[in-house]
Design a protein around this motif. Structure first.
Motif, PDB file in Angstrom:
ATOM      1  N   LYS A 196      -5.279   7.944  -1.145  1.00  0.00           N
ATOM      2  CA  LYS A 196      -5.538   6.686  -1.843  1.00  0.00           C
ATOM      3  C   LYS A 196      -4.242   6.003  -2.252  1.00  0.00           C
ATOM      4  O   LYS A 196      -3.401   6.609  -2.891  1.00  0.00           O
ATOM      5  N   SER A 206       0.868  -1.164   0.000  1.00  0.00           N
ATOM      6  CA  SER A 206       0.000   0.000   0.000  1.00  0.00           C
ATOM      7  C   SER A 206       0.910   1.220   0.000  1.00  0.00           C
ATOM      8  O   SER A 206       1.538   1.552   1.001  1.00  0.00           O
ATOM      9  N   LYS A 251       1.189   5.152  -0.574  1.00  0.00           N
ATOM     10  CA  LYS A 251       0.412   6.389  -0.704  1.00  0.00           C
ATOM     11  C   LYS A 251       1.267   7.429  -1.389  1.00  0.00           C
ATOM     12  O   LYS A 251       2.321   7.809  -0.886  1.00  0.00           O
ATOM     13  N   HIS A 252       0.838   7.853  -2.529  1.00  0.00           N
ATOM     14  CA  HIS A 252       1.603   8.786  -3.340  1.00  0.00           C
ATOM     15  C   HIS A 252       1.319  10.189  -2.871  1.00  0.00           C
ATOM     16  O   HIS A 252       1.903  10.674  -1.929  1.00  0.00           O
ATOM     17  N   GLN A 282       7.703  -0.099  -9.632  1.00  0.00           N
ATOM     18  CA  GLN A 282       8.209  -0.354  -8.280  1.00  0.00           C
ATOM     19  C   GLN A 282       9.308  -1.416  -8.313  1.00  0.00           C
ATOM     20  O   GLN A 282      10.277  -1.345  -7.559  1.00  0.00           O
ATOM     21  N   SER A 305      -4.382   4.742 -18.107  1.00  0.00           N
ATOM     22  CA  SER A 305      -5.122   3.486 -17.970  1.00  0.00           C
ATOM     23  C   SER A 305      -5.800   3.191 -19.288  1.00  0.00           C
ATOM     24  O   SER A 305      -6.145   4.081 -20.048  1.00  0.00           O
ATOM     25  N   LEU A 323      -1.715   3.642  -4.436  1.00  0.00           N
ATOM     26  CA  LEU A 323      -1.642   3.345  -5.869  1.00  0.00           C
ATOM     27  C   LEU A 323      -2.415   2.061  -6.160  1.00  0.00           C
ATOM     28  O   LEU A 323      -2.421   1.139  -5.355  1.00  0.00           O
ATOM     29  N   VAL A 337       2.255  -0.094 -12.135  1.00  0.00           N
ATOM     30  CA  VAL A 337       2.757   0.258 -10.803  1.00  0.00           C
ATOM     31  C   VAL A 337       3.772  -0.784 -10.349  1.00  0.00           C
ATOM     32  O   VAL A 337       4.872  -0.459  -9.888  1.00  0.00           O
ATOM     33  N   ASP A 383       2.252   8.097 -13.644  1.00  0.00           N
ATOM     34  CA  ASP A 383       1.138   7.305 -14.184  1.00  0.00           C
ATOM     35  C   ASP A 383       1.161   7.322 -15.711  1.00  0.00           C
ATOM     36  O   ASP A 383       1.011   8.361 -16.319  1.00  0.00           O
ATOM     37  N   TYR A 387       5.887   7.809  -8.798  1.00  0.00           N
ATOM     38  CA  TYR A 387       5.162   7.106  -9.850  1.00  0.00           C
ATOM     39  C   TYR A 387       4.664   8.077 -10.891  1.00  0.00           C
ATOM     40  O   TYR A 387       3.961   9.034 -10.567  1.00  0.00           O
TER      41      TYR A 387
END
Lengths: 429, 429
Positions: A319, A312, A314-315, A331, A358, A321, A327, A355, A353
């Motif tokens: 919420k 988990s 948190k960026h 990572q 999507s 990622l 991701v 993005d 990150y």
């Protein structure tokens, strides 16, 4: 350095994250041990194509040993992790112990049924090759059972497919199922008309593809409806049995008779996360994930990194990622870079990150995509989806095979990988 | 004829024989019902390529419904035959009854262990898709277990593969296994050298490929030895357990430690032959087969034809025709022709078999073939083998896919369909 033993990096999990980390350590002076329960890396985003008879499992899998055959510093171990001894820096497998200097845990996630222990058998998820062949068996067995059934109500129940969860997997399955019913099986039956099959996509939240922007969700829903999918948002599944599902919408209860229920409504970190949490004395979030530091390490364990679906992270904002391949890959690469910093005695760097966007496909020749501020939908988005997925599949041979089969299916609607296999192949269910 | 119901032809089995019969009835004014337990036709001669990770099951299978989608007079029924009522002319399925005017039984054969009920679990045969994926799992799991094993004797047992039966399947498996050990896995392991694997081909008879002429058997044995196979003829298996096999040669007993034992030493007509025999009050031969009349009908039942592996057809001389695809196909076509004669009230014609020859492949680029009086071996025979098999595979898509994968494997030795799948995928065994 040649006479001192090389630092040992143990990576657990040969999915997107673990594989990326191991590859990135290719030229680093360490001994990498990659542990996985399976002997192959699986390209999970295309599992739904195996489940719907378009591709074979081997087309979207590549043997881990083959992937790393030329990377001399990487040893692949087929094995199951039984536990961790974090103070002694050892991973316990069922039949051996692996000491490490740095540990990267990337065991991914499985399907979550939110505590309903009888649901997995009634509504398979779609996370493994076995899930996919089981789903395939159920889908095509249902049409067979409908063909043999004279009672119209029971026949209808065999021709009703309930997909729970409208994330990318549910949406992709729904599109493929409609294509199967309307086109692939068009001439195959003598008593039933496969096109009468009902495909229900049930989502507890207010819209399909909840992780996408609202306008793309709307576009996707439009495309789904055009394909013939019955989209039901704001609907919760309250019960599943062999005859169908019970759902609730607002304070309205409803019963849907359906023999085929497929589940893609929840994921949970692999059970290994529980063992790691208890070994480290850490809490897990609702999805079983472990909160990691900004540098991907476990709190208080700078030599243990957790990446991908198990972490988990948190960026910015509350919420974490999402549990998606990009991701995990980023990572994984970052984890490999941390190994280098760690060995040089440098401070670890926080993970950032970027993005890449999507993308989700809806049946043939339609997709929705978000890249930064740009949004695409329709045929162009679908071409993007196609290109990205073909390029990311491991192995030139698989890329070629997948491309060829897609080309073929595109023009013929052929889904000839629709084998009903497994123990009770003639059972109907 | 349009107002009277059309004669009903029920065909049991969608293998080579049943499929050929059904296809040949395309333009005949009958209603054909093709019953099979599986939803696909399987190209069994290439199952060993699935078992050795070269092809995927779907590449050598084609959905029966798809094959007959455009043949309007043919109805495919997925179902299991529970029994026969020959006087009433009915086939009982588990969930329905099928009346027939003419019945063609072509349910094929399974593996025979000569009464050893514990052997199937210890040494899988190679007759079904599940057999093939199970064999694949065992082969590649054995290399994995060897890699994890420190004890040299136990490691050696993991690297010993015993193939029982040197018919075409055993010979083909042996060749493929050597290729895997020497080439495909060459760079994959860090502790073991896969090339140290021993492949033992055990045959009770005096030579490999007993159905071939002696000189070709000798050529085949030569090729096998060159590949690294240890050929043991005149050796009987007397016991199998999880640690290995007991064999006897002359009056010499011997123990071979081996964790992987594969069985292709015996076939037996499908269990359905037993039910048919008891319904008809007929005897079966040692292999469970039913002796048929020269016109392929059951004695005393001119409306029941038995073809393929289930039939014992004596041509000239005392030996029945072998249970191979060409015999089944020719008998299937003949059965369809008999249907026409039967409907016209003509006398049925005796079946004449023109042997097209035999061919078996031994590893890459070698084969032995017999066509009439001609005998071939080596590369040319292998090209023949390749051509025949590619042409006979059902479906253009599968032909293309198989050809492509063969081409690829030929140059790269790649066997990337080597997935270890199934329940206990991490078990080692």
């Amino acid at each position: 350095m040649s006479n001192t033993p090389r630092p040992k990096v143990v990576i657990i999990g040969g999915g997107f994250g673990g594989m990326a980390a191991a590859k990135k350590l290719r030229r680093v002076d360490v001994d990498v041990t990659l542990v996985d329960r399976r002997n192959f890396h699986l390209f999970q985003p295309l599992l739904y194509q195996v489940a719907t008879g378009a591709l074979s499992p081997a087309n979207i899998a590549a043997p881990l040993r083959w992937i790393f055959r030329k990377q001399q510093n990487c040893d692949v171990v087929l094995g199951e992790v039984a536990g961790f001894d974090l103070d002694q820096k050892r991973v316990r497998l069922t039949d051996q112990e692996l000491p490490y200097d740095i540990l990267i845990v990337a065991a991914g996630s499985g399907t979550s049924y939110f505590g309903h222990d009888d649901w997995p058998a009634l509504a398979p998820g779609l996370k493994t090759v076995e899930d996919a062949t089981e789903t395939r068996r159920r889908i095509f067995s249902a049409f067979e059972a409908a063909e043999r059934e004279d009672d119209p109500d029971r026949r209808r129940a065999w021709l009703t497919f309930v997909l729970v969860g409208a994330g990318p997997t549910g949406v992709e399955l729904a599109g493929a199922l409609c294509e199967i019913a309307r086109h692939s099986l068009k001439h195959d039956f003598r008593r039933i008309n496969p096109a009468e099959a009902r495909v229900l996509l049930i989502e507890a939240g207010p819209r399909v593809l909840p992780a996408f922007p609202e306008d793309l969700s709307a576009k996707a829903e439009q495309s789904l409806r055009r394909l013939g999918v019955t989209v039901r948002t704001g609907v919760m599944v309250t019960g599943i049995d062999e005859q169908g599902v019970d759902v609730r919408s607002g304070d309205q209860d409803e019963r849907i008779e359906a023999h085929t229920v497929l589940w893609s409504a929840g994921v949970r970190a692999a059970p290994l996360a529980d063992r790691l949490a208890s070994a480290a004395g850490l809490e897990q979030d609702r999805g079983g994930r472990l909160a990691v530091e900004p540098d991907l390490t476990l709190p208080g364990r700078p030599e243990v990194l957790v990446i991908g679906d198990m972490a988990s992270f948190k960026h910015d904002g509350p919420k974490p990622l999402p549990g998606v391949a990009p991701v995990a890959i980023e990572q994984g690469r970052h984890a490999a870079a941390q190994v280098k910093r760690f060995l040089r005695g440098e401070p670890l760097a926080p993970f950032k990150y970027r993005d890449p966007g999507s993308i989700a496909t809806i049946g043939r020749a339609a997709a929705v995509a978000e890249v930064g501020r740009l949004r695409f939908s329709g045929f162009f988005a679908w071409l993007m989806w196609l290109f990205i997925h073909v390029m990311k599949i491991t192995g030139f041979r698989n890329r070629l095979l997948v491309l060829m089969q897609w080309g073929w299916s595109y023009f013929t609607y052929d889904r000839s990988a629709r084998l009903i296999t497994g123990e009770d192949a003639t059972d109907g269910q």
